[in-house]
Design a protein around this motif. Sequence first.
Motif, mmCIF file in Angstrom:
data_model
loop_
_atom_site.group_PDB
_atom_site.id
_atom_site.type_symbol
_atom_site.label_atom_id
_atom_site.label_comp_id
_atom_site.label_asym_id
_atom_site.label_seq_id
_atom_site.Cartn_x
_atom_site.Cartn_y
_atom_site.Cartn_z
ATOM 1 N N GLN A 1 0.679 -1.138 0.039
ATOM 2 C CA GLN A 1 -0.174 -0.116 -0.125
ATOM 3 C C GLN A 1 0.629 1.164 0.196
ATOM 4 O O GLN A 1 0.531 2.057 -0.835
ATOM 5 N N PHE A 2 1.996 1.227 0.733
ATOM 6 C CA PHE A 2 2.630 2.360 0.773
ATOM 7 C C PHE A 2 3.521 2.837 -0.656
ATOM 8 O O PHE A 2 3.570 3.743 -0.877
ATOM 9 N N LEU A 3 3.937 1.463 -1.201
ATOM 10 C CA LEU A 3 4.463 1.648 -2.477
ATOM 11 C C LEU A 3 3.569 2.154 -3.645
ATOM 12 O O LEU A 3 3.989 2.937 -4.306
ATOM 13 N N ILE A 4 2.431 1.472 -3.415
ATOM 14 C CA ILE A 4 1.613 1.867 -4.605
ATOM 15 C C ILE A 4 1.280 3.584 -4.376
ATOM 16 O O ILE A 4 0.989 4.133 -5.504
ATOM 17 N N PHE A 5 0.834 4.014 -3.232
ATOM 18 C CA PHE A 5 0.490 5.437 -3.132
ATOM 19 C C PHE A 5 1.977 6.187 -3.506
ATOM 20 O O PHE A 5 1.732 7.193 -4.162
#
Length: 360
Positions: A37-41
């Motif tokens: 989730q962190f990398l996607i954002f």
Amino acid sequence: MSTVTSIPTDYQKANPLLYTFRDYHTGIQPYFVIAAQFLIFDFSLRIWDKAVYDTWLLPMEFIEIEEEDEVDEEEKTRRISTQQIRTNSNGFFVSTILILQEMKGFSLKTKKREKLPTFDLFDILFSCLPLIAHTIWYCIIQTNCSSGDNASTWNCYNLFGYRIYNYLFDPFTSFAYTFLSKLYLYHINRKEIQRMNERKKSWRRILSKVIFYIALGLSLLTFLLVGALVLPYFFTNALPMIIIYCFIVFTYVYIFTVVNMLLKCYTITTGRVFSLENENLNFFKRQIIKLHYNRFLFIQTSLRLFPYLMSILFNLSQYFYYGENFWDALSREATSRDPSPYFTRVTNSAQIVHTILSTI
């Protein structure tokens, strides 16, 4: 709180509502999903900035800290004072040298570019609306908490915080960093941004202003709405766990300190081995420069990752507050993130929508 015999052993010494609503939006993500989730954002915002503003930098990476060259004369005049202390018991002199170095002030500055990130469609479509929708969703499903077995004001309060800190807190902090950075960039470069906007055609100028003010208004609403829900739990749950499990925070700081020192050594070493001041650098030397030590960028990264640690610390309160011992609370928090039950829950339609919202 007394133990309820109807609750299985695996759910005892924990908030009993985690068992009561075990199949109703209380299953939390495995650790690798949090990282995803962190990398996607992060990547989605970088790709958007590249497409719209022709830069791979995040808004917060436009803000830098620099030492002020000019300081007061009183700050510059620091003397070395030597004080001799006689100790009667030992009969010798101890010389204490206090070295007060020149203290410099610090100020914020922004990188100069033709286009600076500002409030736009990304904030509306990918930050604000998903966060607001997710927040409203959790407020709605929280209304049936009092009808569950073992419901009480304290238990329902903790259940709501458990949902917020596991599904809202991480995307909210990513949004908050971006929102505050864009707000600061606009405040500092407002005239320049307005001047660039005036060069556009009439219809584009009007459209960009409409999008800007809608995005700014929604961002402010999102920041205040979600922030108002997150803040009380910081004082009642997260902060006490930070203090009780301070060794986790110290370990986190220690790891970043070691990495910080390694990057510093790498920068010094490569700066001496390779000549990096020539403008016509080959590909290899350009990659070396990208890895060079950047103090403020390193601080930004550690701050952006810390909220993910805070959500884990919050979860510990759901066991520690209900009688679980110090070490077993850590074990149960890790067990609650088992990937197999998580993906089993994802198969139902409600959890799929829930996962999509929490990811974007």
